[in-house]
Design a protein around this motif. Structure first.
Motif, short mmCIF file in Angstrom:
data_model
loop_
_atom_site.label_atom_id
_atom_site.label_comp_id
_atom_site.label_asym_id
_atom_site.label_seq_id
_atom_site.Cartn_x
_atom_site.Cartn_y
_atom_site.Cartn_z
N PRO A 19 0.77 -1.22 0.00
CA PRO A 19 0.00 0.00 0.00
C PRO A 19 0.81 1.28 0.00
O PRO A 19 0.28 2.33 -0.28
CB PRO A 19 -0.80 -0.11 1.30
N THR A 20 2.09 1.23 0.38
CA THR A 20 2.90 2.43 0.48
C THR A 20 4.15 2.24 -0.35
O THR A 20 5.04 1.50 0.05
CB THR A 20 3.28 2.72 1.95
N ASP A 265 -10.05 -10.82 0.11
CA ASP A 265 -11.29 -10.25 0.65
C ASP A 265 -12.40 -11.28 0.47
O ASP A 265 -13.24 -11.17 -0.44
CB ASP A 265 -11.61 -8.95 -0.08
N VAL A 266 -12.38 -12.29 1.33
CA VAL A 266 -13.37 -13.37 1.28
C VAL A 266 -13.95 -13.56 2.67
O VAL A 266 -13.32 -13.22 3.68
CB VAL A 266 -12.72 -14.68 0.78
N PRO A 267 -15.18 -14.10 2.76
CA PRO A 267 -15.82 -14.24 4.08
C PRO A 267 -15.04 -15.10 5.06
O PRO A 267 -15.14 -14.91 6.27
CB PRO A 267 -17.18 -14.88 3.74
N HIS A 273 -8.17 -8.51 8.32
CA HIS A 273 -7.13 -8.98 7.40
C HIS A 273 -7.53 -8.85 5.94
O HIS A 273 -6.66 -8.95 5.06
CB HIS A 273 -6.79 -10.44 7.69
N ARG A 274 -8.79 -8.65 5.66
CA ARG A 274 -9.24 -8.67 4.28
C ARG A 274 -8.61 -7.53 3.47
O ARG A 274 -8.65 -6.37 3.90
CB ARG A 274 -10.76 -8.58 4.20
N ALA A 275 -8.02 -7.88 2.35
CA ALA A 275 -7.39 -6.93 1.43
C ALA A 275 -6.17 -6.25 2.03
O ALA A 275 -5.64 -5.31 1.45
CB ALA A 275 -8.39 -5.89 0.95
N LEU A 685 -5.97 -17.93 7.08
CA LEU A 685 -6.17 -16.86 6.11
C LEU A 685 -5.89 -17.40 4.71
O LEU A 685 -4.91 -18.12 4.50
CB LEU A 685 -5.21 -15.70 6.36
N LEU A 686 -6.74 -17.03 3.77
CA LEU A 686 -6.46 -17.30 2.36
C LEU A 686 -5.64 -16.13 1.84
O LEU A 686 -6.10 -14.99 1.83
CB LEU A 686 -7.76 -17.45 1.57
N VAL A 687 -4.41 -16.42 1.41
CA VAL A 687 -3.47 -15.37 1.04
C VAL A 687 -3.04 -15.57 -0.41
O VAL A 687 -2.73 -16.70 -0.83
CB VAL A 687 -2.23 -15.40 1.96
#
Length: 691
Positions: A19-20, A265-267, A273-275, A685-687
């Motif tokens: 992101p940065t 970004d999943v349920p 943690h999403r996104a 987590l799905l990564v």
């Protein structure tokens, strides 16, 4: 200690990823802007759950996350419709309010000022109600956040604040990476650092030295002198390297994080943690990580190499030491990343390996070596093998003041009379024969028996007593300088290249020996200020019961391991469940076998999900007319009128089933659960590891 492949390296490398973006100067690419130290050092790093890349992270608001799921056109259409209806409600609401006040005689009987005030109050009151009701239904705050606010931010020009202003001065100090030095009496050092480019490795290393100097003010002048003399190269790593060549990952060395990918970004993923960027750091690596996946799924390229790169950078910054174990052809970084490269079987290798790990206790050294020498199918004889090895290593150490080399040890275990006679004579000269005479007699009685463990160990040592390994395991000073795991309290970077192609069984023994020595040495370090990291590219042969037990003890020793496996079937069945219990982080790559997925699924457990059940039953309600109508409908259309019943309930389901792990994971992804040293846990987590 001499360095292998170490050299000065002044260029700075980095990547630019969300992101940065943190642009470092790439060698040979003058178009890339230089590293912006102030922006990087002063960037926000909010508190977050383990596994979140905190540099530039923004916590998700659940309401905003739900609103963000609405598409653009439905959102705008609903906002406009609510605005139109709200305007009509406002106009007619004000008129009704005026009519009501006229009926009760408020407005005509009062002065013009009072009447005007009452009208304004009514307008504000009705407007507030309209905005509250229709703004919520039309999601106007979401429209403002998505479209209006960014448009205004691009059109409104903000003037620079006056530098004399106190608030502006405070903001300037927050953007000064060396403000702590200026405020702490090292202004001269800060001025010198301002005058030259400083990378993230330099910054973390100098800040760590500054923290040490602040513990006792006597050391502050020495700190200032060092920085004034060497600038950004002050307190450099013994190799004098300040950057890694070919650096490719996005790192935040202030927190020790390396970004490996993005949590999807999943349920199934937790909302925080999403996104968000997915990262590993010593706080989670300290509980050790087990990764399982078949060849070609990216375990080495997307996990082992980035973690090795991160730990090597942290070593250059003076915060870690690392040992990386893998085949000679495994892509775990170039030799220039490491201070010590041990390549048994390669005549050009500068360093050898100490088979005893520089253990001070001969019995301890012999026990560890015996466990490494035995194959998995003979672990039941480990106790007898340890005893046999101790019966010759202890006397040899007492007689000669050193441990036996491979050839000497093989001869002693095989019962060579000349070597045994020389040992007895040396013990007599040293005055230690009485202490070890019983061990030697017992070893002599065992020689020639069918169950003699000495003969078995001698046969296993023959795999290391090959011309290809000449000088690699010498103990008498005639071979290559041996590396010993006792130096884990220094910021060393060590690469062990196993000869898997030419001597696969010897490679298996050496991997088990190195891992066992690391686990043993990391747990007994007196100075634990450095994080001791171990990366094993293929741990199928490197683990035994002693190493698995040692993984749990490393949590409290500021040490951890990253262990990669193709399948759990490569391990003895008795080790699989204990290994899962010993590690705090578990990672499953696409294509794992269902029986491997079962262990992951059981370890991750279940969670509550809402399950909706819809049932259809024939409609029998109503009187004669409705029943007759249904009969006519059935005769004409052939369908029976039915009622629908919807039931919602909470049920327990596996977080990830073995079938999902084996067949549903997309390529380039992984499912990973984390546990921090502090005890914080993150569910699976799905990564996405591809970016």
């Amino acid at each position: 200690m001499a360095q292998d492949g170490a050299h000065h390296h002044r260029e700075r490398t980095t990547t630019s990823r969300p992101p940065t973006p943190l642009p470092h100067q790439r060698p040979g690419d003058p178009s890339t802007p230089p590293f912006d130290l102030a922006t990087w050092a002063c960037a926000p790093r909010p508190e977050a759950e383990p596994g979140v890349f905190r540099l530039g992270y923004r916590r998700i608001d659940p309401e905003r996350a739900e609103a963000a799921r609405v598409a653009t056109w439905p959102l705008l259409l609903r906002a406009v419709l609510n605005a139109v209806v709200g305007w009509l409600a406002f106009v007619y609401g004000v008129e009704l309010a005026k009519d009501g006040t006229t009926l009760i005689g408020v407005l005509p009987s009062q002065s013009v000022f009072v009447a005007t005030s009452v009208v304004l109050t009514l307008n504000v009151l009705v407007l507030g109600i309209v905005i509250k009701v229709f703004g919520r239904m039309g999601r106007w705050p979401e429209v403002w956040r998505r479209y209006v606010a960014p448009l205004l931010s691009r059109t409104v020009t903000q003037e620079a604040p006056d530098p004399v202003d106190g608030a502006a001065g405070e903001a300037a100090r927050r953007q000064d990476p060396w403000d702590g030095l200026r405020q702490g009496g090292a202004a001269e050092a800060a001025v010198r650092l301002d005058a030259e480019p400083v990378g993230d490795v330099d910054y973390v290393r100098i800040q760590r030295a500054w923290e040490s100097a602040q513990s006792d003010r006597v050391f502050v002048p020495a700190f200032v002198d060092q920085v004034a003399a060497r600038g950004a190269a002050a307190f450099a790593h013994p190799s004098e390297m300040r950057e890694l060549p070919g650096r490719a990952e996005l790192h935040d060395l202030l927190l020790g994080q390396v970004r490996l990918g993005t949590a999807q970004d999943v349920p199934k993923n937790p909302l925080d943690h999403r996104a968000a960027g997915f990262a590993l750091d010593p706080a989670v690596l300290g509980t050790s990580l087990l990764a399982v996946g078949p060849a070609g799924t990216g375990k080495t390229a997307r996990l082992a190499r980035p973690v090795a790169e991160a730990l090597c950078l942290q070593a250059l910054a003076g915060t870690a030491c690392v040992v990386v174990v893998g085949a000679a052809d495994a892509d775990l970084g170039p030799d220039a990343w490491y201070d010590v490269v041990i390549a048994p079987g390669d005549p050009a290798s500068v360093y050898g390996l100490d088979l005893y790990g520089a253990a001070r206790d001969p019995d301890e050294a012999a026990a560890r070596l015996a466990e490494a020498l035995l194959p998995d199918e003979l672990t039941a004889r480990a106790e007898h093998a340890r005893t046999a090895l101790q019966q010759v290593v202890g006397p040899f150490h007492a007689a000669y003041g050193r441990y036996p080399g491979v050839r000497e040890l093989r001869a002693l275990l095989g019962g060579d009379p000349d070597v045994l006679a020389a040992l007895v004579k040396a013990l007599g000269v040293a005055g230690r024969l009485a202490a070890y005479e019983r061990d030697l007699e017992h070893r002599e009685r065992q020689r020639g028996r069918a169950d003699d463990p000495g003969a078995l160990l001698a046969d296993r040592l023959a795999l290391l007593d090959r011309p290809a390994f000449e000088g690699a395991f010498a103990t008498d000073g005639t071979g290559r300088p041996p590396f010993a795991m006792r130096v884990l309290d220094h910021p060393l970077r060590v690469r062990v290249k196993l000869p898997e192609r030419g001597n696969p069984e010897a490679a298996r023994m050496l991997s088990r020996l190195v891992v066992g020595q690391f686990v043993q040495a990391a747990g007994v370090r007196e100075d634990r200020s450095l994080f001791a990291g171990l990366v094993v590219d293929d741990a199928s042969a490197a683990l035994d019961a002693t190493a698995v037990r040692g993984l749990q003890r490393m949590r409290g020793a500021n040490a951890g391991a990253v262990l990669l496996l193709r399948t759990l079937v490569d391990l003895p069945e008795a080790l699989r469940a204990p290994l899962f219990g010993a590690v705090g982080c578990r990672m499953a790559f696409p294509g794992i076998a269902p029986w491997d997925g079962r262990l992951f699924s059981e370890a991750w457990g279940t969670h509550l999900v809402q399950e909706t059940a819809v049932t259809h039953t024939p409609d029998t309600s109503g009187g004669v007319i409705r029943r007759a109508g249904r009969l006519g409908r059935k005769a004409l259309s052939g369908t029976t009128a039915q009622t629908e019943s919807v039931t919602t309930r909470d049920v327990e389901r596996l977080r990830w089933s073995p079938s999902d792990l084996a067949h549903a994971l997309p390529a380039g992804h992984a499912v990973v659960s984390l546990t921090a040293v502090s005890g914080e846990q993150v569910p699976p987590l799905l990564v996405d590891l591809r970016g």
